[in-house]
Scaffold this motif. Structure first.
Motif: not given
Length: 230
Positions: A50-57, A62-74, A99-106
């Motif tokens: 329910p709580q994500g992460v905002k990655y800012v400069d 904000p450059l990106a927003e990320v919500w990780l899975a509650k549990t990853l398949t192992g 989420h890329y609010p204004d686009g991004g790059s890989d």
């Protein structure tokens, strides 16, 4: 961690940029106290924390927003290979929403349009086209959320690559390089940090649940600012 990619891999699969580039500036990870919006399918909303992460400069943008899975398949039997960081995670597993609010790059330097993308864990294949690809084989594939709506089912590699090409808009999948988490050991998470290739990464906490086993805490990290330096 510096990656050394061979020419055959570039030509056959994903043509990482050959230009040297260092991620400039300073970045930080901030809590994002809201779930993904309605653009993200309900099944994916329910599967992420329910709580994500905002990655800012350093200007607070904000450059990106990320919500990780509650549990990853192992995996019932973790991959113990020395070139794999996250051997407990099942290849093809749903890792979260980006989420890329204004686009991004890989990590190849490919432009990614603004929007929401799923993240899927996978390993660089060990075949004739991937000999000596990198020190570590772990990476994340991006794909549009509208076309990857079942987080409970790990995707086969070929299917994930096909969907990821829709995120990049090219013949090559969109990928984010994964890092070890030694640099943030003992630090509060989520955290932004520079890896030893001067790329900026995000480290955050989730869980992984192997088949037939109990869920365990897992810290994972991946590059959000930076690209291959060759």
């Amino acid at each position: 961690m510096r990656r050394f990619m061979n020419a055959r891999y570039f030509l056959a699969v994903a043509l990482f940029t050959s230009l040297s580039a260092f991620a400039q500036g300073n970045y930080k990870a901030e809590p994002l106290n809201s779930p993904p919006p309605s653009e993200v399918p309900k099944a994916l909303q329910d599967a992420v924390q329910p709580q994500g992460v905002k990655y800012v400069d350093d200007q607070g943008k904000p450059l990106a927003e990320v919500w990780l899975a509650k549990t990853l398949t192992g995996q019932a039997s973790p991959n113990s290979s020395g070139d794999v960081i996250y051997g407990s995670v099942d290849p093809g597993a749903f890792v979260g929403v980006l989420h890329y609010p204004d686009g991004g790059s890989d990590f190849r330097g490919q432009n990614i349009k603004s929007g929401f993308y799923t993240l899927r864990y996978d390993l660089i294949p060990q075949d004739g086209n991937h000999m000596g690809v990198s020190i570590y084989r772990d990476f994340l594939l991006l794909m549009p959320v509208a076309q990857d709506t079942d987080p409970d089912v790990p995707l086969k590699y070929d299917d994930a690559v096909k969907l990821s090409r829709k995120a990049s808009g090219t013949g090559h999948p969109a990928v984010l390089c994964m890092d070890p988490t030694d640099a943030v050991s003992g630090q509060p998470l989520p955290a932004a940090f520079q890896d030893d290739s001067s790329n900026w990464a995000l480290a955050a906490q989730t869980q992984v649940k192997p088949a037939g086993g109990a869920a365990k805490d897992l810290t994972l990290a991946f590059v959000l600012v930076g690209k291959y330096q060759g």
